[in-house]
Enzyme design. Structure first.
Site, mmCIF file in Angstrom:
data_model
loop_
_atom_site.group_PDB
_atom_site.id
_atom_site.type_symbol
_atom_site.label_atom_id
_atom_site.label_comp_id
_atom_site.label_asym_id
_atom_site.label_seq_id
_atom_site.Cartn_x
_atom_site.Cartn_y
_atom_site.Cartn_z
ATOM 1 N N GLN A 238 -33.638 -20.862 3.879
ATOM 2 C CA GLN A 238 -34.104 -22.011 4.661
ATOM 3 C C GLN A 238 -35.492 -21.744 5.253
ATOM 4 O O GLN A 238 -36.101 -22.649 5.808
ATOM 5 C CB GLN A 238 -33.098 -22.349 5.769
ATOM 6 C CG GLN A 238 -31.836 -23.009 5.238
ATOM 7 C CD GLN A 238 -30.831 -23.413 6.315
ATOM 8 O OE1 GLN A 238 -29.707 -22.968 6.299
ATOM 9 N NE2 GLN A 238 -31.233 -24.270 7.253
ATOM 10 N N ARG A 385 -25.887 -27.271 11.702
ATOM 11 C CA ARG A 385 -26.394 -28.635 11.809
ATOM 12 C C ARG A 385 -26.701 -29.022 13.249
ATOM 13 O O ARG A 385 -26.277 -30.062 13.742
ATOM 14 C CB ARG A 385 -25.425 -29.637 11.204
ATOM 15 C CG ARG A 385 -26.171 -30.905 10.801
ATOM 16 C CD ARG A 385 -25.331 -31.845 9.992
ATOM 17 N NE ARG A 385 -26.157 -32.958 9.582
ATOM 18 C CZ ARG A 385 -26.036 -33.572 8.415
ATOM 19 N NH1 ARG A 385 -25.150 -33.182 7.554
ATOM 20 N NH2 ARG A 385 -26.811 -34.583 8.123
ATOM 21 N N CYS A 386 -27.406 -28.150 13.932
ATOM 22 C CA CYS A 386 -27.894 -28.530 15.262
ATOM 23 C C CYS A 386 -29.036 -27.605 15.591
ATOM 24 O O CYS A 386 -29.233 -26.599 14.941
ATOM 25 C CB CYS A 386 -26.803 -28.412 16.318
ATOM 26 S SG CYS A 386 -26.343 -26.728 16.714
ATOM 27 N N GLU A 761 -29.658 -33.606 12.713
ATOM 28 C CA GLU A 761 -28.586 -32.892 13.394
ATOM 29 C C GLU A 761 -27.948 -33.689 14.517
ATOM 30 O O GLU A 761 -26.870 -33.344 14.995
ATOM 31 C CB GLU A 761 -29.148 -31.569 13.883
ATOM 32 C CG GLU A 761 -29.677 -30.784 12.678
ATOM 33 C CD GLU A 761 -30.475 -29.564 13.023
ATOM 34 O OE1 GLU A 761 -31.124 -29.583 14.087
ATOM 35 O OE2 GLU A 761 -30.463 -28.601 12.259
#
Ligand SMILES: Cc1cc2nc3c(=O)[nH]c(=O)nc-3n(C[C@H](O)[C@H](O)[C@H](O)COP(=O)(O)OP(=O)(O)OC[C@H]3O[C@@H](n4cnc5c(N)ncnc54)[C@H](O)[C@@H]3O)c2cc1C
Lengths: 813, 287
Positions: A238, A385-386, A761
């Protein structure tokens, strides 16, 4: 060249497919046809495969490792252990959180499935056969899986390598299993506020251990070219540039001799931020054996070893006046980091941005302390996802506000409206130190409540409860209200770095002579649709149709340096860089146009796709014409070409927000919770592509549903991991997923060049609380304040039973 | 998730399959749809050296309903069971239960024979077969024999299937016209085995239950034939007290494992709920 058929201003705008347009995703043509190119699609001549021998126990000492039988398997080329990596200094590696992690277990194993040896073979089958035959003798040590017991006197010391270190990367350590204490806010003032408060509500809110579980697991192909000394690694990264720099620092290979390529990535959600033993072992194996080496995790390895999320145990106290005005917030977090502190957080934030936990409310005083501890569990602690620890913070405050509302017998929506930071207070500095950029919470909440007919829902709930009382139904209705504020777009280099790498991002644009373009960014899409949306930002900035702009990311030899994609940072940071680079292009284009039109550049104005002479729009030059001239006409005082690069250091984070409402019906006899309705209003500032926003919200809500209703990775007393396969780890299918209703308001960020805030997110951050609040709300009239996630069938049933609702005596144990 | 090495055989006839099994010995296994066996091989919980694929053995396929006797070839897929109108009218619980197995992809390969021969307490069809009092036709080197479903299951992954034997077909006496049926299964998600499930068949006569069959899935080491629950129903009007008595009898024999589906107490409780709900549904359907 001005002879094109005249088209209207609207048509010209439409042709660009710029900001605000629901342009179809350009990525999907290849993905929907199975033509993506993922790391496991990479096949190189002579490539070998690596596979791990993993620890069957949670805590123990390695007494011996015998490789002989494995090496005798036809096709097995090598078996690496810590002893083989030691001479290279690569048996341990630094983590993103300032700790070290064993690449291959060095004398001790600290969690079940820990990497013990790396078998390299001609194919996956031989590798797996080799793995079976590596004989490892262990001496069992007592496993420690309960973070609450980690700092007890007499608790087994897990990390013998740092047992006597009283100072860690984030300050003093009080116990061999203690990692750090991190504090924010004013402890004395907060304790005073609590002591003097009219009402104080208290709760222990745990956020279970979960896992991002992307469709594609982690993996890489490492290839050392012995001729030119260059190491190329294709991998599920990522943050490819960060990986390159870290790889260079660890291996001492000069950075120009390392090339990191992230091909298509099948979802990341934080799982692919970290650096994992598989990457190091593949690289070492390739260097030693001189051929490419591939390592791909299987699903069970993915779920049980690389990057868990949460495992946060949050004790809260919230103070208020009797009429519901919040006066103080106190929080202590026990953070279970597993065996190594491998959290992916900016260096100065060992608990991420958890101090966003005052949420959307104007809370005058607050204090939070986080203690990180070691246990015999897999390392990680990523932001699933945050943004960093933001879901935890949001879940904490959204549960605490509900708990307070119960105590005060107030409606959960009303108490939120009463305590919101008001529109005119922005930019707002929170008690825990963040400067919220913009917001209009009341408008968003009002819109949400109206759309779902909140009063109507409450009336229906009242009637349903009465029917339940009369024995006419065995279902309870719950309404969950959640409001969240995220903090994304890390971040300003002055306080955000990862291992010393500043968290700016970048974009480099080249306009081709015929008026099309290529843009390269320091980020990397994992499904977010960057190639679609960043081209839209550019189209609006430079007047070239989005479809004429190629977008490239993920190859460190070609892309400009950036810190990658996670924490909803791509749009706030790289998106800003894209707009700024576009503006540099436009500035040069203006000078070229002025020359071509023989006017002063101040006499020109920009309109959609061209510069035109003020007051005389007939005289203009389109960007296409300008591009051609830039390369093919000698313009005095100007270099040829039309290129720009921007490195953007954001002045602040961005603060997306939203209002979510969830309606559930719970069968108290089976514990089954049916999601009847879910409404999500998101405000992510300027909306670049509404269709992609909606897709992101759908995906994030589905993950929130998964977390709230079922996902969990647990460890038993013997240190065995459970939930490490998709048989148990809850991934909702279309059948379990309800219909999502999405909505929006638009409050631009004042400091972002195009006002965008990021959205990927938000639905996970807001969604989990909305589901959980709904389940809790269903039982609220019976005195329930808080029940533990995930709200799977058996836990919900147990809650009902505790409250005396099962209608059947508890079955005998 | 990589299986060990094995040789692959694809016989054309049942005799050929049986003689392969005999000659290849202990370390050989038949494979049908592969949707239980191959996952176990990938986990190396099963490490057969020879796989004998039954997919081309034509005589193991097909559904026949003749004079109240149903015969289903072992290699009939779960999807074929769902798709058969003949079966749906003669024995509708089969379609209802098959639709609750896994997902369409798995059902299009997974077979009925594999589902009942597998011996996993999580499989749905074994309890249905026990409720139907089905018989399994087993063929081995010594010829053919029949074992009833209620006597077939001995423990997790251990059944009455002898070494060298192949399950050829399943025989079911079609339930009486007008019977009621239901398969109630609670699971965590699509593709999951039951937290608890119950198969119920009822025959009513003038409002009184004349015959009842009850069997349970995944709440013990084997499917459980709940004879006491049946006894609680027969002769009753299927009133609330009888239903609760049947549920209690089912709970009394449930010994579920404690796993991600929940603690034992929950799964025992849920067994009762599934039985009660299946009885209610079957009663509504009984004509
Ligand atoms: C994700 C997933 C979810 C699932 N969910 C469910 C579910 O909810 N409910 C459910 O019931 N099942 C479920 N299953 C299992 C599925 O139904 C299998 O297809 C079934 O259990 C086995 O049938 P098969 O044809 O695939 O057999 P195989 O996997 O080929 O064989 C299973 C076993 O039976 C033996 N065998 C097969 N056929 C014969 C024969 N004719 N004679 C003798 N022995 C034989 C094999 O040797 C092997 O030991 C699931 C499977 C998966 C992968």
């Amino acid at each position: 060249m001005n002879a094109e058929t005249p088209i209207s201003l609207e048509q010209r705008k439409d042709k660009l497919q710029g900001l605000g347009c629901s342009r179809k995703r350009v990525e999907d043509a290849r993905f929907t046809q199975g033509k993506g190119n993922y790391v496991d699609d990479i096949k190189l001549p002579g490539m070998l495969f690596g596979d791990f021998v993993r620890s069957p126990i949670g805590h123990g000492r390695i007494k011996s490792i015998n490789k002989e039988a494995a090496l005798a398997v036809p096709g097995v080329k090598a078996v690496l252990t810590a002893d083989d990596l030691r001479p290279l200094g690569l048996h341990w590696m630094p983590t993103l959180a300032g700790d070290v992690q064993a690449v291959l277990a060095d004398e001790k194993v600290l969690f079940q499935n820990q990497e013990v040896a790396f078998v390299v073979a001609e194919d996956r089958y031989a590798a797996a056969d080799g793995v079976e035959l590596v004989e490892v003798e262990y001496e069992d040590l007592p496993p420690l899986v309960d973070p609450f017991k980690a700092m007890e006197e007499g608790a087994p010391t897990l990390r013998e390598d740092i047992a006597d270190k009283t100072e860690g990367a984030h300050g003093p350590r009080r116990h061999p299993n203690h990692i750090f204490t991190w504090e924010a806010g004013d402890q004395a003032a907060t304790e005073q506020a609590l002591a003097g408060a009219e009402v104080v509500a208290e709760e222990m809110v745990s956020y279970q251990r979960v896992h991002p579980c992307p469709l594609e697991t982690c993996g890489c192909v490492a290839s050392m070219d012995k001729i030119n000394g260059k190491l190329t690694i294709w991998g599920t990264f990522q943050a490819p540039h960060a990986v390159r720099t870290v790889a260079s620092l660890i291996t001492k290979i000069p950075e120009h001799n390392i090339r990191i390529i992230s091909p298509d990535i099948g979802g990341g959600f934080g799982n692919k931020v970290g650096v994992y033993p598989g990457y190091i072992c593949s690289a070492v194996a390739s260097i030693v054996l001189g051929v490419p080496v591939k390592w791909i995790e299987d699903r069970m390895e993915n779920l049980s070893t690389t990057a868990f999320a949460r495992d946060y145990h949050m004790t809260g106290r919230i103070a208020a006046t009797r009429d519901g005005r919040i006066t103080g917030l106190w929080c202590h977090v026990l953070a279970d980091h597993g065996a190594f502190d491998a959290c992916a957080d900016p260096t100065k934030f060992p608990a991420g941005f958890f101090n966003i936990c005052t949420g959307s409310y104007d809370i005058p005083t607050a204090y939070v302390a986080v203690d990180g501890v070691y246990t015999n569990k897999a390392p990680g602690g990523v932001a699933y996802r945050c943004s960093f620890r933001v879901t935890e913070a949001s879940y904490f405050i959204e549960r605490m506000v509900d708990v307070l509302a119960r105590k005060l017998d107030m409606d959960p929506a009303e108490i939120r409206l009463k305590n919101f930071i008001r529109k005119e207070q922005f930019p707002y500095t929170s008690a825990l130190g963040w400067e919220y950029d913009s917001g209009d919470y009341e408008t968003a909440m009002d819109k949400a409540l109206k759309t779902v007919d909140y009063q109507g829902l409450r009336a229906e709930q009242k009637a349903a409860r009465e029917a339940f009382q009369r024995g006419e139904t065995r279902k309870l209705m719950g309404v969950g209200v959640a409001f969240f504020t995220e903090i994304v777009g890390a971040g300003p280099v002055k306080n955000c770095d990862i291992l010393g790498l500043g968290m700016f991002d970048s974009c480099e644009i080249r306009i081709h002579p015929t008026g099309s373009a290529i843009a390269r960014l320091g980020t990397i899409s994992q499904g977010q649709g960057h190639a679609t949306t960043f081209a839209q930002i550019l189209a609006s900035e430079i007047g070239i149709p989005a479809e004429d702009i190629t977008l490239e990311e993920g190859d460190t030899d070609t892309a400009p340096y950036g810190l990658g994609t996670y924490g909803s940072r791509s749009t706030p940071v790289a998106g800003a860089a894209t707009a700024m680079a576009g503006r540099k292009i436009r500035a040069k284009a203006q000078m070229i146009a002025a020359y071509l039109l023989e006017v002063h550049d101040g006499d020109l104005e920009w309109e959609v796709d061209r510069f035109q002479v003020k007051g005389n729009p007939e005289r203009h030059k389109t960007m296409k014409e300008i591009a051609f001239a830039a390369y093919n006409q000698a313009i005095p005082g100007l270099e040829p070409g039309l290129e720009a690069v921007s490195y953007y250091d954001p002045p602040n984070m961005t603060y997306p927000f939203g209002a979510y409402v969830c309606v559930v019906d719970i069968d108290v006899d089976t514990g089954v919770t049916e999601i009847r309705r879910f409404y999500a209003l998101d405000d992510c500032g300027t909306r670049i592509n509404p269709m992609i926003i909606e897709g992101q919200v759908h995906g994030g809500l589905t993950e929130a549903l998964a977390i709230a209703m079922g996902q969990e990775i647990t460890y038993d007393e013997d240190g065995n991991v459970h939930g490490g396969s998709l048989m148990d780890f809850f991934l909702p299918t279309a059948v379990e997923t309800p219909t999502w209703e999405t909505d929006w308001t638009e409050t631009p960020s004042p400091h972002h060049p195009i006002g965008a805030k990021g959205v990927g997110e938000s639905p996970n951050v807001g969604g989990v609380s909305a589901f959980s609040n709904a389940v809790n709300d269903a039982f609220a009239h019976l005195g329930l304040t808080h029940t533990q996630m995930p709200h799977d069938h058996w836990r919900v049933w147990q809650t009902a039973q505790r409250l005396g609702l099962t209608g059947q005596p508890a079955a005998a144990e | 998730m990589i299986p060990g090495a094995f040789d692959y055989h694809r016989p054309r006839t049942l005799d050929e399959a049986i003689s392969l099994l005999a000659s290849l010995g202990e370390e050989s296994r038949v494979v049908a749809g592969g949707h239980s066996l191959i996952p176990m091989m990938k986990l190396r919980m099963a490490v057969p050296e020879h796989l004998i694929d039954l997919r081309e053995v034509a005589e193991l396929r097909g559904i026949a309903v003749e004079g109240g006797q149903i015969t289903i070839g072992a290699m009939t897929t779960q999807q074929e069971v769902i798709g058969s109108e003949e079966l749906a009218s003669a024995c509708p619980i089969l379609r209802e239960a098959a639709l609750q197995i896994a997902d369409p992809q798995i059902r299009s390969l997974g077979t009925l024979g594999g589902n009942v021969a597998n011996g996993d307490p999580g499989n749905d069809m074994p309890a249905v077969m026990q409720a139907l009092d089905a018989a399994f036709v087993l063929r081995g080197p010594e010829g053919e024999r029949e074992v009833v479903a209620r006597a077939f299951y001995e423990g997790p992954f251990t059944t009455a299937l002898g070494e060298g034997e192949v399950l050829a077909a399943i025989r079911i006496a079609a339930p009486a016209a007008g019977h009621g049926w239901a398969y109630e299964k609670q699971k965590r998600k699509i593709g999951d085995y039951a937290t608890a499930a119950a198969a119920v068949l009822l025959e009513l006569e003038g409002g009184t239950c004349r015959k009842a069959s009850v069997a349970l899935t995944n709440v013990g080491d084997t499917p459980l034939h709940a004879a006491d629950a049946e006894a609680a129903l027969v002769g009753s009007s299927l009133d609330a007290a009888a239903v609760e008595a049947a549920a209690a009898a089912a709970r009394a024999i449930a010994e579920p494992a404690e796993d991600g589906r929940g603690p034992r107490a929950f799964r025992v409780h849920l067994t009762g709920v599934m039985v009660a709900r299946a009885i209610e549904a079957a009663k509504r359907r009984a004509g």
